[in-house]
Design a protein around this motif. Sequence first.
Motif, mmCIF file in Angstrom:
data_model
loop_
_atom_site.group_PDB
_atom_site.id
_atom_site.type_symbol
_atom_site.label_atom_id
_atom_site.label_comp_id
_atom_site.label_asym_id
_atom_site.label_seq_id
_atom_site.Cartn_x
_atom_site.Cartn_y
_atom_site.Cartn_z
ATOM 1 N N GLU A 279 53.831 48.614 9.285
ATOM 2 C CA GLU A 279 53.750 49.249 10.602
ATOM 3 C C GLU A 279 55.055 49.074 11.390
ATOM 4 N N ILE A 280 55.727 47.947 11.198
ATOM 5 C CA ILE A 280 56.893 47.621 12.021
ATOM 6 C C ILE A 280 58.112 48.460 11.641
ATOM 7 N N PRO A 281 58.560 48.471 10.374
ATOM 8 C CA PRO A 281 59.711 49.317 10.050
ATOM 9 C C PRO A 281 59.404 50.819 10.138
ATOM 10 N N GLU A 282 58.133 51.191 10.030
ATOM 11 C CA GLU A 282 57.770 52.608 10.123
ATOM 12 C C GLU A 282 58.153 53.205 11.472
ATOM 13 N N ASN A 283 58.258 52.359 12.491
ATOM 14 C CA ASN A 283 58.688 52.815 13.814
ATOM 15 C C ASN A 283 60.027 53.535 13.775
ATOM 16 N N GLY A 284 60.890 53.099 12.840
ATOM 17 C CA GLY A 284 62.223 53.694 12.759
ATOM 18 C C GLY A 284 62.198 55.161 12.421
ATOM 19 N N ALA A 285 61.187 55.596 11.662
ATOM 20 C CA ALA A 285 61.083 57.006 11.292
ATOM 21 C C ALA A 285 60.178 57.791 12.238
ATOM 22 N N ASP A 286 59.450 57.087 13.094
ATOM 23 C CA ASP A 286 58.540 57.741 14.041
ATOM 24 C C ASP A 286 59.310 58.064 15.321
ATOM 25 N N LEU A 287 60.155 59.079 15.243
ATOM 26 C CA LEU A 287 61.033 59.401 16.377
ATOM 27 C C LEU A 287 60.261 59.905 17.579
ATOM 28 N N GLY A 321 67.628 61.114 17.567
ATOM 29 C CA GLY A 321 67.769 60.329 16.348
ATOM 30 C C GLY A 321 67.380 61.073 15.100
ATOM 31 N N GLU A 322 67.734 60.491 13.966
ATOM 32 C CA GLU A 322 67.305 61.025 12.669
ATOM 33 C C GLU A 322 67.260 59.880 11.664
ATOM 34 N N TRP A 323 66.275 59.964 10.750
ATOM 35 C CA TRP A 323 66.094 58.914 9.744
ATOM 36 C C TRP A 323 66.231 59.530 8.354
ATOM 37 N N HIS A 324 66.866 58.798 7.439
ATOM 38 C CA HIS A 324 66.987 59.273 6.057
ATOM 39 C C HIS A 324 67.189 58.080 5.128
ATOM 40 N N GLN A 325 66.923 58.292 3.870
ATOM 41 C CA GLN A 325 67.214 57.281 2.863
ATOM 42 C C GLN A 325 68.704 57.333 2.547
ATOM 43 N N ASP A 326 69.321 56.170 2.401
ATOM 44 C CA ASP A 326 70.732 56.123 2.037
ATOM 45 C C ASP A 326 70.950 56.863 0.718
ATOM 46 N N THR A 438 51.635 66.237 12.357
ATOM 47 C CA THR A 438 52.145 67.585 12.569
ATOM 48 C C THR A 438 53.451 67.724 11.788
ATOM 49 N N LYS A 439 53.983 68.919 11.749
ATOM 50 C CA LYS A 439 55.232 69.110 11.005
ATOM 51 C C LYS A 439 56.375 68.311 11.634
ATOM 52 N N GLU A 440 56.256 68.045 12.956
ATOM 53 C CA GLU A 440 57.286 67.250 13.623
ATOM 54 C C GLU A 440 57.201 65.770 13.251
ATOM 55 N N ASP A 441 56.111 65.367 12.588
ATOM 56 C CA ASP A 441 55.948 63.972 12.160
ATOM 57 C C ASP A 441 56.343 63.766 10.706
ATOM 58 N N HIS A 442 57.038 64.726 10.116
ATOM 59 C CA HIS A 442 57.268 64.675 8.668
ATOM 60 C C HIS A 442 58.041 63.435 8.220
ATOM 61 N N LEU A 443 58.856 62.837 9.115
ATOM 62 C CA LEU A 443 59.629 61.663 8.718
ATOM 63 C C LEU A 443 58.743 60.439 8.469
ATOM 64 N N VAL A 444 57.549 60.414 9.089
ATOM 65 C CA VAL A 444 56.630 59.298 8.851
ATOM 66 C C VAL A 444 56.194 59.291 7.385
ATOM 67 N N GLY A 445 55.811 60.466 6.893
ATOM 68 C CA GLY A 445 55.434 60.573 5.477
ATOM 69 C C GLY A 445 56.600 60.257 4.561
ATOM 70 N N LYS A 446 57.788 60.701 4.944
ATOM 71 C CA LYS A 446 58.981 60.427 4.137
ATOM 72 C C LYS A 446 59.265 58.920 4.080
ATOM 73 N N HIS A 447 59.095 58.252 5.209
ATOM 74 C CA HIS A 447 59.318 56.811 5.253
ATOM 75 C C HIS A 447 58.296 56.073 4.386
#
Length: 472
Positions: A279-287, A321-326, A438-447
């Motif tokens: 739950e804690i690191p997931e915050n980083g992708a939950d923009l 912000g934006e989140w991605h895998q290195d 929603t489609k705007e939450d797609h980074l959560v699934g990616k994380h």
Amino acid sequence: MMGVHGFKLHLFFGVLVAVIIAVAFGNSSPQLIRDRIRETDNPFMQSLLDMLENPVETARFFVSQVTLFSLIVWPLIIYCSIRIMRVMFEPLHVERKAGDMGYIMDDGRSKMEIANEMMRRRRPGNLPPVYPNGWFSVGRSMDLKKGDIWYKSMLGLELAVYRGEDGEARILHAYCPHMGANIAVGGRVKGNCLECPFHGWSFEGKTGEVQSIPYASKIPSNAKTKHYKCLELNGIIHLWYHAEGEEPSWYPPDVKDIQAGKMKYHGKTDHVVNAHIEEIPENGADLNHLTHLHEPILFTGRDLRHTTGGLGQYMSHLWEGEWHQDKDISHIGVLNLKTKIAVLGVTLPAIEINAKAEQVGPGLVYLHIFLPIFGEALLIQTVTPLEPLLQEVQHTVFAVPGMPRILAKFALWAESVQFERDLMVWNHKTYEAKPMLTKEDHLVGKHRRWYSQFYSENSPRFQFKKKDGLDW
């Protein structure tokens, strides 16, 4: 004689003037010094000389100036000065224990009573494994001195952490294989070994092997205990955990400027979170939570019931912000973040802060904060599972030499306030294995897909049993 203000001023500079006199007239007689001072026609020096020549009168004058007002005001000024000096020059230290933050205390019960009840009542949800594979913090290097021993329970392990006489940290299984004594409780560091308090068996920390048994003529060939891979880096003592017992496949980054002492330490904060580790690191992708939970200006505080009122109605944070895998290192996730401040909806162009957070494995974050003019502050976050749904989170801040300590401390304090807003949510939420996104939450699934690489076949799981309560 002199007035009140003149007396206080002379008292303040008295020592300095005495030094000047000593240097200027060091080889002169007392009478010659008096004559030379008289010749200067300097009121300040004349007043000082009056004080020195008439000590009884000076003492009487001082006593006459001691009023109730001065007895109150001067201690207050001294106290405030000390506090200001500490804010300016001492590191920031904040420690929040379990139950201290993130709970509503309106019904007269203690913090721990409310925290324990919430843990009992909360529905855990369909959780991922509770202990992912990776490097985890055992504690800060500065807190473990030579000869110190820690008893640490984490990741389902019972550990004895100690620092030998050579300055190196070592980690052993806490229970002696001889008769089960806890070697971290009452044990002693002897050289680079840890001695059991029960019968004096001595264990070498890097191999777990028994080095001596005081009463035995021969050490059994199988006399050893489990030892754990330990890495001390960037001011943190790390332990490698893997459910299958595999060797490390990656290592935390070596921040050369910390190792070389070029980035200076400025403070630390400690928190305990009642939630699953993911739950804690997931915050980083939950923009999207940034623009709601963290929008009110940080000066409105930590309690989510009050952040949108008062000053929060007029001042706010704006987030991008934006989140991605290195792209080169699969175990690193990257969050690029920019924040500005708006007053009455108008953005202040002069206040813009850029940050880059590197999530390294399941429990380490390196947050680089770039401040205009002053340079970089580095905030290291470690997340360590103490129990399946209990996380120890530590933040430690370092900064380049050109950054004033108060600015680095402010960055750490601001992070602490924002973190404690999240804490109020984490302590009460359930883990949704299949969230309605929603489609705007797609980074959560990616994380979540990225984070799943840290689980393996034998990673421990947590189960909810209606009859027996919580179990894992």
